[in-house]
Design an enzyme around this catalytic site. Structure first.
Site, PDB file in Angstrom:
ATOM      1  N   SER A 145      10.450  -6.260  -7.121  1.00 43.26           N
ATOM      2  CA  SER A 145       9.473  -6.548  -8.215  1.00 43.26           C
ATOM      3  C   SER A 145      10.098  -7.419  -9.415  1.00 43.26           C
ATOM      4  O   SER A 145      11.383  -7.330  -9.394  1.00 43.26           O
ATOM      5  CB  SER A 145       8.748  -5.343  -8.608  1.00 43.26           C
ATOM      6  OG  SER A 145       8.163  -5.787  -9.946  1.00 43.26           O
ATOM      7  N   TYR A 159       9.075   3.178 -12.131  1.00 45.89           N
ATOM      8  CA  TYR A 159       8.960   1.916 -11.223  1.00 45.89           C
ATOM      9  C   TYR A 159      10.080   1.183 -11.332  1.00 45.89           C
ATOM     10  O   TYR A 159      10.825   0.700 -10.223  1.00 45.89           O
ATOM     11  CB  TYR A 159       7.690   1.255 -11.661  1.00 45.89           C
ATOM     12  CG  TYR A 159       7.353   0.149 -10.829  1.00 45.89           C
ATOM     13  CD1 TYR A 159       6.869   0.346  -9.283  1.00 45.89           C
ATOM     14  CD2 TYR A 159       7.467  -1.211 -11.274  1.00 45.89           C
ATOM     15  CE1 TYR A 159       6.444  -0.723  -8.597  1.00 45.89           C
ATOM     16  CE2 TYR A 159       7.047  -2.161 -10.491  1.00 45.89           C
ATOM     17  CZ  TYR A 159       6.495  -2.120  -9.281  1.00 45.89           C
ATOM     18  OH  TYR A 159       6.213  -3.121  -8.576  1.00 45.89           O
TER      19      TYR A 159
HETATM   20  N1  LIG Z   1       0.957  -6.730  -6.908  1.00 46.87           N
HETATM   21  C1  LIG Z   1       1.766  -6.882  -7.664  1.00 46.87           C
HETATM   22  O1  LIG Z   1       1.716  -7.455  -8.862  1.00 46.87           O
HETATM   23  C2  LIG Z   1       3.251  -6.719  -7.395  1.00 46.87           C
HETATM   24  C3  LIG Z   1       4.096  -6.980  -8.251  1.00 46.87           C
HETATM   25  C4  LIG Z   1       5.533  -6.628  -7.966  1.00 46.87           C
HETATM   26  C5  LIG Z   1       5.837  -5.890  -6.824  1.00 46.87           C
HETATM   27  N2  LIG Z   1       4.873  -5.723  -6.030  1.00 46.87           N
HETATM   28  C6  LIG Z   1       5.369  -4.752  -4.632  1.00 46.87           C
HETATM   29  O2  LIG Z   1       4.596  -5.365  -3.503  1.00 46.87           O
HETATM   30  C7  LIG Z   1       4.500  -4.588  -2.654  1.00 46.87           C
HETATM   31  C8  LIG Z   1       3.272  -4.524  -1.858  1.00 46.87           C
HETATM   32  O3  LIG Z   1       2.314  -4.256  -2.857  1.00 46.87           O
HETATM   33  P1  LIG Z   1       0.774  -4.813  -3.115  1.00 46.87           P
HETATM   34  O4  LIG Z   1       0.816  -5.275  -4.341  1.00 46.87           O
HETATM   35  O5  LIG Z   1       0.787  -5.538  -1.793  1.00 46.87           O
HETATM   36  O6  LIG Z   1      -0.195  -3.527  -2.952  1.00 46.87           O
HETATM   37  P2  LIG Z   1      -1.047  -3.030  -2.167  1.00 46.87           P
HETATM   38  O7  LIG Z   1      -1.490  -1.544  -2.876  1.00 46.87           O
HETATM   39  O8  LIG Z   1      -2.412  -3.852  -1.798  1.00 46.87           O
HETATM   40  O9  LIG Z   1      -0.520  -2.812  -0.764  1.00 46.87           O
HETATM   41  C9  LIG Z   1       0.698  -1.756  -0.628  1.00 46.87           C
HETATM   42  C10 LIG Z   1       0.347  -0.998   0.684  1.00 46.87           C
HETATM   43  O10 LIG Z   1       1.268  -0.052   0.573  1.00 46.87           O
HETATM   44  C11 LIG Z   1       0.732   1.004   1.383  1.00 46.87           C
HETATM   45  N3  LIG Z   1       1.597   2.235   1.145  1.00 46.87           N
HETATM   46  C12 LIG Z   1       1.912   2.958  -0.126  1.00 46.87           C
HETATM   47  N4  LIG Z   1       2.696   4.013   0.148  1.00 46.87           N
HETATM   48  C13 LIG Z   1       2.882   4.124   1.262  1.00 46.87           C
HETATM   49  C14 LIG Z   1       3.581   5.005   2.234  1.00 46.87           C
HETATM   50  N5  LIG Z   1       4.073   6.079   1.545  1.00 46.87           N
HETATM   51  N6  LIG Z   1       3.906   4.853   3.593  1.00 46.87           N
HETATM   52  C15 LIG Z   1       3.337   3.788   4.182  1.00 46.87           C
HETATM   53  N7  LIG Z   1       2.616   2.932   3.377  1.00 46.87           N
HETATM   54  C16 LIG Z   1       2.181   2.934   2.063  1.00 46.87           C
HETATM   55  C17 LIG Z   1      -0.359   1.302   0.892  1.00 46.87           C
HETATM   56  O11 LIG Z   1      -1.448   1.819   1.734  1.00 46.87           O
HETATM   57  C18 LIG Z   1      -0.930  -0.310   0.646  1.00 46.87           C
HETATM   58  O12 LIG Z   1      -1.580  -1.049   1.742  1.00 46.87           O
HETATM   59  C19 LIG Z   1       4.920  -3.018  -3.365  1.00 46.87           C
HETATM   60  O13 LIG Z   1       6.456  -2.774  -2.978  1.00 46.87           O
HETATM   61  C20 LIG Z   1       4.929  -3.318  -4.620  1.00 46.87           C
HETATM   62  O14 LIG Z   1       5.570  -2.549  -5.491  1.00 46.87           O
HETATM   63  C21 LIG Z   1       3.592  -5.815  -6.159  1.00 46.87           C
END
Ligand SMILES: NC(=O)c1ccc[n+]([C@@H]2O[C@H](COP(=O)([O-])OP(=O)(O)OC[C@H]3O[C@@H](n4cnc5c(N)ncnc54)[C@H](O)[C@@H]3O)[C@@H](O)[C@H]2O)c1
Length: 293
Positions: A145, A159
């Site tokens: 992130s 986080y």
């Molecule tokens: N969306 C943002 O702005 C953003 C910014 C920086 C980093 N991220 C990172 O991107 C990655 C993906 O997140 P996203 O934004 O697509 O969110 P999202 O919630 O749409 O997708 C994340 C997925 O991970 C799954 N998940 C969570 N915990 C889990 C576990 N213990 N075991 C298996 N699956 C699990 C959830 O069910 C979900 O489907 C994450 O690591 C997040 O920290 C996202």
């Protein structure tokens, strides 16, 4: 890797957001997919969408569960062939409002570090020995992130702890993997339009509890989300950028410029905190250079 065509990709958090977007981009280029997530319904929908294009298996598991991860690896390789692309992407946030010093508990630490760091560790420990034994080409994608590169808000402390760890782990292990023909990309998104706020509230008991018990906090959070929502980056754009980083063997994939100033300010402050250079510093720098050659 010049192409992901005719390879197998294992994507955690593949039911939603950035994980699903990677799956779409890889499938369009002809990769077979193992989508892995806790969200069974989300997995079914993703599988329905993508099996029109490629071979897909969907595996419901928690990335903190090492035995389930090993079983998923065996099943994927039995049904779809050797995994050449590993995406350690599943993650949770801190909730948009984050945690605070009055409400933090071990449960919340364990959840955030267990999923965001432990999940990446488990992916690496499960698949990297298999990849190394077979040799490249192969590629690991770790989703960190912008908050794994610099800090913009104190309430994100848990986080940040998890994501800074993913950054360091990726930069270090990436330099070893390349000797085996295995690439690594560290993805550090800024703000992407996904379900992460909702997922975090649903999955993290401590975050959900804080959200429930304080109406003022809930209202603040909802106002914040409304303000930011229209600015979220399309996850499919991020998926395409990650595929491009794999093609070009790039270590860093920075989907937006949200963290440009905080990163610059942090690096500047760190350099300014250092004393003037001495002969000892020059000798140590030379030694480090030699060990890198
Ligand atoms: N969306 C943002 O702005 C953003 C910014 C920086 C980093 N991220 C990172 O991107 C990655 C993906 O997140 P996203 O934004 O697509 O969110 P999202 O919630 O749409 O997708 C994340 C997925 O991970 C799954 N998940 C969570 N915990 C889990 C576990 N213990 N075991 C298996 N699956 C699990 C959830 O069910 C979900 O489907 C994450 O690591 C997040 O920290 C996202």
């Amino acid at each position: 890797m010049q192409t992901v065509s005719d390879t197998t990709a294992f994507i955690t958090g593949g039911a939603s957001g950035i994980g699903l977007a990677m799956a779409r981009a890889f499938a369009a280029e002809g990769a077979r997919l193992a989508l892995v997530d806790l969200d069974g319904e989300g997995l079914r929908e993703a599988k329905r969408e993508l099996e029109a294009i490629t071979e897909v298996i969907a595996i419901s598991l928690d990335v903190r569960d090492r035995e389930a991860m090993a079983a998923a690896a065996d099943r994927t390789e039995r049904e779809l062939g050797p995994v050449r692309i590993l995406c350690n992407n599943a993650g949770v946030g801190s909730g948009m409002g984050g945690m605070n010093l009055e409400t933090m508990r071990y449960e919340h630490w364990d959840h955030t570090l267990g999923v965001n760091l432990g999940g990446v560790v488990n992916g690496i420990q499960t698949f990297v020995p298999r990849m190394v034994e077979r040799g490249g080409p192969a590629h690991v994608v770790n989703t960190s992130s912008g908050s794994g590169l610099a800090v913009i808000g104190g309430a994100q402390f848990m986080y940040c702890a998890s994501k800074f760890a993913v950054t360091g782990l990726s930069e270090a292990i990436g330099s070893l993997l390349k000797f085996h023909g295995i690439g690594l990309t560290l993805v550090s998104p800024g703000f992407v339009d996904t379900r992460i706020a909702e997922t975090t509230r649903k999955l993290d008991p401590a975050a959900a509890e804080v959200h429930e018990m304080d109406p003022e906090y809930r209202e603040k959070l909802e106002r914040f989300e409304e303000l930011f929502d229209p600015l979220g980056q399309d996850p499919d754009e991020v998926g395409t950028m990650i595929l491009d980083a794999i093609h070009h063997g790039r270590l860093y994939c920075q989907p937006d410029r949200l963290m440009a100033e905080p990163i610059q300010a942090r690096c500047q402050a760190l350099l300014e905190a250092m004393p003037p250079e001495t002969e000892r510093d020059r000798q140590m720098a030379e030694m480090i250079d030699k060990t890198r050659q």
